[in-house]
Design a protein around this motif. Structure first.
Motif, PDB file in Angstrom:
ATOM      1  N   PRO A 228       0.941  -1.655  -8.283  1.00 27.76           N
ATOM      2  CA  PRO A 228       0.620  -0.533  -7.952  1.00 27.76           C
ATOM      3  C   PRO A 228       0.359  -0.062  -7.105  1.00 27.76           C
ATOM      4  O   PRO A 228      -0.083   0.954  -6.074  1.00 27.76           O
ATOM      5  N   ARG A 229      -0.553  -1.389  -5.852  1.00 23.85           N
ATOM      6  CA  ARG A 229      -0.355  -1.133  -4.865  1.00 23.85           C
ATOM      7  C   ARG A 229       1.071  -0.761  -3.894  1.00 23.85           C
ATOM      8  O   ARG A 229       0.796   0.113  -2.931  1.00 23.85           O
ATOM      9  N   MET A 230       2.134  -1.384  -4.469  1.00 22.47           N
ATOM     10  CA  MET A 230       3.506  -1.105  -3.684  1.00 22.47           C
ATOM     11  C   MET A 230       3.404   0.356  -3.425  1.00 22.47           C
ATOM     12  O   MET A 230       4.264   1.132  -2.951  1.00 22.47           O
ATOM     13  N   ALA A 231       3.454   0.589  -4.873  1.00 29.03           N
ATOM     14  CA  ALA A 231       3.274   1.883  -5.909  1.00 29.03           C
ATOM     15  C   ALA A 231       2.785   3.256  -4.407  1.00 29.03           C
ATOM     16  O   ALA A 231       3.061   4.014  -4.723  1.00 29.03           O
ATOM     17  N   GLY A 232       1.310   3.282  -4.514  1.00 29.08           N
ATOM     18  CA  GLY A 232       0.490   3.448  -3.746  1.00 29.08           C
ATOM     19  C   GLY A 232       1.242   3.673  -1.618  1.00 29.08           C
ATOM     20  O   GLY A 232       1.036   4.859  -1.601  1.00 29.08           O
ATOM     21  N   VAL A 233       1.946   3.035  -1.949  1.00 23.98           N
ATOM     22  CA  VAL A 233       2.261   2.461  -0.397  1.00 23.98           C
ATOM     23  C   VAL A 233       3.099   3.625  -0.514  1.00 23.98           C
ATOM     24  O   VAL A 233       3.688   4.666   0.813  1.00 23.98           O
ATOM     25  N   TYR A 234       3.513   3.919  -1.145  1.00 25.99           N
ATOM     26  CA  TYR A 234       5.232   4.717  -1.445  1.00 25.99           C
ATOM     27  C   TYR A 234       4.842   6.272  -1.249  1.00 25.99           C
ATOM     28  O   TYR A 234       5.615   7.338  -1.199  1.00 25.99           O
ATOM     29  N   LEU A 235       4.160   6.262  -2.522  1.00 20.29           N
ATOM     30  CA  LEU A 235       3.442   7.737  -2.606  1.00 20.29           C
ATOM     31  C   LEU A 235       2.974   8.033  -1.603  1.00 20.29           C
ATOM     32  O   LEU A 235       2.575   9.427  -1.022  1.00 20.29           O
ATOM     33  N   ASN A 236       1.835   7.056  -0.191  1.00 23.32           N
ATOM     34  CA  ASN A 236       1.605   7.103   0.794  1.00 23.32           C
ATOM     35  C   ASN A 236       2.418   8.651   1.727  1.00 23.32           C
ATOM     36  O   ASN A 236       2.387   8.977   2.347  1.00 23.32           O
ATOM     37  N   ARG A 237       3.800   7.644   1.642  1.00 14.62           N
ATOM     38  CA  ARG A 237       4.393   7.570   2.411  1.00 14.62           C
ATOM     39  C   ARG A 237       5.872   9.966   2.207  1.00 14.62           C
ATOM     40  O   ARG A 237       5.984   9.651   3.182  1.00 14.62           O
ATOM     41  N   LEU A 238       6.037   9.298   1.066  1.00 16.10           N
ATOM     42  CA  LEU A 238       6.002  10.500   0.090  1.00 16.10           C
ATOM     43  C   LEU A 238       4.786  11.873   0.908  1.00 16.10           C
ATOM     44  O   LEU A 238       5.942  12.574   0.899  1.00 16.10           O
ATOM     45  N   ARG A 239       3.962  11.666   0.571  1.00 17.41           N
ATOM     46  CA  ARG A 239       3.183  12.811   0.588  1.00 17.41           C
ATOM     47  C   ARG A 239       3.159  13.286   2.551  1.00 17.41           C
ATOM     48  O   ARG A 239       3.051  14.469   2.745  1.00 17.41           O
ATOM     49  N   ILE A 240       3.357  12.471   3.527  1.00 14.63           N
ATOM     50  CA  ILE A 240       3.080  12.545   4.465  1.00 14.63           C
ATOM     51  C   ILE A 240       4.387  12.935   5.103  1.00 14.63           C
ATOM     52  O   ILE A 240       5.312  13.270   6.433  1.00 14.63           O
ATOM     53  N   GLY A 241       5.505  12.765   4.917  1.00  9.72           N
ATOM     54  CA  GLY A 241       6.778  12.906   4.462  1.00  9.72           C
ATOM     55  C   GLY A 241       7.609  11.968   5.241  1.00  9.72           C
ATOM     56  O   GLY A 241       8.328  12.216   5.981  1.00  9.72           O
ATOM     57  N   MET A 242       7.231  10.289   5.666  1.00 13.50           N
ATOM     58  CA  MET A 242       7.361   9.632   6.242  1.00 13.50           C
ATOM     59  C   MET A 242       7.834   8.709   5.033  1.00 13.50           C
ATOM     60  O   MET A 242       8.135   8.805   3.875  1.00 13.50           O
ATOM     61  N   PRO A 243       9.587   8.266   5.421  1.00 12.52           N
ATOM     62  CA  PRO A 243      10.411   7.761   4.843  1.00 12.52           C
ATOM     63  C   PRO A 243      10.183   6.680   4.410  1.00 12.52           C
ATOM     64  O   PRO A 243       9.400   6.155   4.739  1.00 12.52           O
ATOM     65  N   LEU A 244      11.422   6.455   2.927  1.00 13.96           N
ATOM     66  CA  LEU A 244      10.531   5.075   2.662  1.00 13.96           C
ATOM     67  C   LEU A 244      11.052   4.972   2.922  1.00 13.96           C
ATOM     68  O   LEU A 244      10.121   3.161   2.427  1.00 13.96           O
ATOM     69  N   GLN A 245      12.331   4.113   3.979  1.00 12.84           N
ATOM     70  CA  GLN A 245      12.882   2.810   3.638  1.00 12.84           C
ATOM     71  C   GLN A 245      12.468   1.317   2.773  1.00 12.84           C
ATOM     72  O   GLN A 245      12.311   0.966   3.560  1.00 12.84           O
ATOM     73  N   ALA A 246      13.387   1.831   2.170  1.00 11.45           N
ATOM     74  CA  ALA A 246      12.998   0.774   1.089  1.00 11.45           C
ATOM     75  C   ALA A 246      14.228   0.002   0.949  1.00 11.45           C
ATOM     76  O   ALA A 246      15.403   1.119   0.536  1.00 11.45           O
ATOM     77  N   ASP A 247      14.406  -0.981   1.295  1.00  6.20           N
ATOM     78  CA  ASP A 247      15.535  -2.143   1.192  1.00  6.20           C
ATOM     79  C   ASP A 247      16.636  -1.569   0.095  1.00  6.20           C
ATOM     80  O   ASP A 247      17.696  -1.759   0.073  1.00  6.20           O
TER      81      ASP A 247
END
Length: 344
Positions: A228-247
Motif C-alpha cells: 500500500p505504501r509503494m502504491a501510494g508512491v506511484y499514485l503520487n507520481r501519477l498525480r503530479i505527472g512525474m514518470p513512474l520510472q519503474a524498473d
C-alpha cells in the motif's frame, strides 16, 4: 411319465441356475476396475470413437474382459459416435456395468486450474492448457483474436487485467470460449466485491488501470505489508505527472525477465511500456497482479513519498523518501549494505 417330467424340470432348473450363475459371474461379479492401480482417472478426448475408448480403457487396465465390455456397451447404449468426452474418476472394484454406467452418464471429475504469476498472455494460455484438454495454441489464438477481444471489451494490451489469480474448478474438456466466459464472470464478481469498483472510480481509474498499476507493484516487492505504501508512491507520481520510472516496466519492455539488474539497456529502450521514457501508466499490465497488489492500489497509503529504494539488507524491504536528496542517501545505504553482504 411323471418321473420324466420331474426330471426334465430339474434339468431346466439346473440349466437356468447355471445360466444365471454364468451371467452373474460374467456381468456382475467380474471386476472391471481392479484394486492397486496407480491412477483411477481416465480422460476421454473430444470426438473419440468407440474403438479409441476401448483401446484407452484397456491401456489403463480398466477393462478386464473386452468381450463382456463390448456386449454391455451395446446393450446399455453406451456406444455412440462420437463418444461422450470428459475426465472421469473410477472406483476400484467396479464391475463392467458400473463402469459403463459411469462413463455413459456419470459426473465428470473436475480439475483445478491455478492462475498465479504469469507475465505474458502466452504463459497464461500455456498454463491453462496444462490443466485442460485443448492445447495452448487453441487458447492463445482466441486470446489474440482482436475481433473477439473487442467483443468482450479488451485489447491485446489490457487482456491480462481480465485474469484474477486464483484456483478455479473446470471440467477438463472445457473449450477456450467457455473458459474465457468463466474468467469474465469471475472478474466481474471480483470487482463487485469489497467496493472495489467504487474505490477505483474514486481514484478516477478503471479496473484495468488499477490492475496495470498493481502489476507494477507486484513486480517491485514481495512484501505484502509495504505494497500500500509503494502504491501510494506511484499514485503520487501519477498525480503530479512525474514518470513512474519503474524498473519492472523497462524489464518487461525488453522481455528480459532473467536479468539480475536493470541497466541502460533496459531504461533507454524505446517502448510505450518503458516508464522511464514515458509518463503515465503503460498500455497494460506487465504481469498478472495478485489480489493483495490490486487491493494495495485500491487502499493505497496516503503520504507524500515520491521515492523508494531497496534496503539491500536481505529483508526485501524498501526505504521511502519525500525528496530526491533523502532518496540519494537511501541509495547510498543500499549500496553499502550490498558491499557488506559481498554482493557489490
Amino acid at each position: 411319465m411323471k418321473r420324466a417330467v420331474k426330471a426334465t424340470l430339474i434339468l431346466l432348473t439346473v440349466a437356468i441356475i447355471g445360466a444365471g450363475l454364468y451371467l452373474y459371474n460374467a456381468f456382475l461379479a467380474k471386476v472391471a476396475v481392479p484394486e492397486g492401480l496407480n491412477s483411477y482417472v481416465v480422460k476421454i478426448p473430444t470426438q473419440s470413437t468407440f474403438e479409441e475408448v476401448v483401446t484407452l480403457l484397456k491401456a489403463q487396465d480398466f477393462v478386464q474382459d473386452e468381450q463382456v465390455f463390448r456386449v454391455l456397451a451395446e446393450r446399455m447404449a453406451y456406444e455412440r459416435n462420437p463418444m461422450r468426452p470428459g475426465r472421469f474418476e473410477l472406483q476400484p472394484g467396479w464391475n463392467h456395468i458400473e463402469l459403463i454406467r459411469h462413463l455413459r452418464n456419470g459426473p465428470q471429475a473436475p480439475v483445478n486450474v491455478v492462475l498465479h504469476n504469469e507475465r505474458l498472455i502466452e504463459e497464461v494460455a500455456g498454463k491453462v492448457a496444462g490443466f485442460l484438454e485443448q492445447d495452448s495454441l487453441a487458447f492463445l489464438n482466441l486470446m489474440q483474436n482482436e475481433v473477439y477481444l473487442d467483443s468482450i471489451g479488451y485489447t491485446p494490451e489490457t487482456l491480462m487485467s481480465l485474469f484474477i489469480p486464483n484456483t478455479y474448478e473446470f471440467y477438463w474438456n472445457t473449450v477456450p470460449e467457455a473458459f474465457m466466459d468463466r474468467m469474465i464472470k469471475e472478474h466481474d464478481r471480483f470487482w463487485k466485491q469489497k467496493d472495489r469498483q467504487a474505490k477505483a472510480a474514486k481514484k478516477e481509474m478503471t479496473p484495468a488501470e488499477v490492475y496495470t498499476l498493481a502489476s507494477i507493484v507486484e513486480r517491485e516487492t514481495l512484501v505484502s505489508s509495504e505494497k500500500p505504501r509503494m502504491a501510494g508512491v506511484y499514485l503520487n507520481r501519477l498525480r503530479i505527472g512525474m514518470p513512474l520510472q519503474a524498473d519492472p516496466t523497462a524489464v518487461f519492455a525488453r522481455r528480459d525477465f532473467s536479468t539480475p539488474r536493470v541497466t541502460d539497456y533496459h531504461t533507454k529502450f524505446d517502448s510505450p511500456y518503458n516508464t522511464y521514457l514515458y509518463a503515465g501508466l503503460p498500455p497494460g499490465p506487465i504481469s498478472m497482479a495478485s489480489i493483495s497488489s490490486i487491493d494495495a492500489v485500491l487502499n493505497a497509503e496516503g503520504h507524500e513519498y515520491l521515492y523508494f529504494c531497496a534496503k539491500g539488507d536481505g529483508s526485501g524491504l524498501h526505504s521511502f523518501a519525500r525528496t530526491l536528496s533523502a532518496h540519494n542517501r537511501n541509495a547510498a545505504i543500499y549500496r553499502e549494505n550490498l558491499r557488506k553482504r559481498g554482493l557489490r
